[in-house]
Design an enzyme around this catalytic site. Sequence first.
Site: not given
Length: 506
Positions: A261, A320, A370
Amino acid sequence: MATLLRLALAVASGALVYCSYEPLGLWFLAIAGCAVFWIALMPWRDRPSGWLGALLGFVHGASIYVLLLPWVGEFVGAAPYLALSVALALYSIPVGAFGVLLARLRYGFVLFPLVYVAWEFLRSSFPFGGFPWVRLAWGQIEGPLRYLAPWGGTALVTTATVLVACAVVAVVASRRPAARLTALACAVVPAGLAFAAGAAAPPAGPTPEEATATVSAVQGNVPRLGLDFNAQRRAVLSNHVEQTKNLAASGADPDFVVWPENSSDVNPFADAEAAAQITEAVSAVDAPVVVGTITRDEVGARNTMVVFDPVTGAGDRHNKKYLQPFGEYMPMRDFFRLFSEYVDLAGNFKPGDGDGTVQVGDVILGVATCYEVAVDAAFRSAVDADAEILATPTNNATFGFTDMTYQQMAMSRFRAIETDRSVVVAATSGSSGIILPDGSVVEQSGIFEPALLTAELPLRSTVTPSMRFGAALEWLIVACGVAAMLWSLVRRRGGYAARENKDAPS
């Protein structure tokens, strides 16, 4: 004196539970901590009131989160981190309040784990999507109860952990043989099922008849000092480009490569120099590379993982979907600005709406970026969409040398077991890792060092019971927890009525 002792036990119980999380990883101390908490709620010579139970629950939760979450304050200071810890501890107030009522019942130890999970579910879901980072199950990644993960995910593992703890206490405290025997069964059966599940688990690595893919993770590292924001972003991209060239020069021949990321915080769709650098790296390794970047569309800014192919160029992307509140976006920004200037440090990203997969060459890769790895639905939707390998690209550089990266690695390991998939963790600054479906880590980097990780991983299409029924099972446990709370209130009112009838004049 008894109240002070109970409060001391609540503090100790939280500290013991904290020790089960990584990097300490003393999984058995979660069971010990929950047992101590249950003892603090039980009637001794006196019966603790509901108000005292509420206080004990708050102290138990605060003790866990104050110890577990200092990494939150690494960037924004101690005040927001302590505020978060207190906010999370509020969810433990009803756990303690209902716990003292259940502790008065002969078989209350069987019901209490359901109540614990019900409030953990609420804390992980509400508000703003909740904060699932602090689930009790993450601390069991080194213990035998982790083998229950493919059968019921985090909810089942948390339930089993609390049940074993309370049952052990009940074995010692029960005076009736039948209650003691029930308690012994409640302590032994979950552990026995976990060991049986572990023995029957699929092989960790690829079997001779399985298709495989060779996968590499690149950790480029980040410059820590001496650069302004824009130069820092370009330096991070350059680091990952150079490390990918080193991967190509090493003789490795991966089927695809995963970058972290924010490995290219410069948008390659808007910056020709960034696009050229990524193209150079992809051409050098001659394999698709999944790149973490920032993109923008008509909705707004996105935290995006994009597949760059050496032949076809930019391809599939994962925007995301589960954003971190107060970090990637700021809910109720104007309201919270009244209390802290830190709110303007939060981003303004918009969530994606995909199924969590990208096509990388011939492989369907599930992606949880994440914070998403903590969310049950992230990899569940990817597996539903036929993901064969999973990836957790992450950027932990902001959190320095704190425990955050190790806590996240434990979640990735848990997801590997739960889904029966390999998981590739690619971090900008560490710790990166490659995890087999049994949760074992075959390649792992240190923190703040460049690293190249490569492994041959099985391509699997199995659907575990947790992936198929885990959400329904969690709702069932929560519903049973709500029923247990209502039952404890009914019994309490019944007890009052019985005492009033007994004391009434005849």
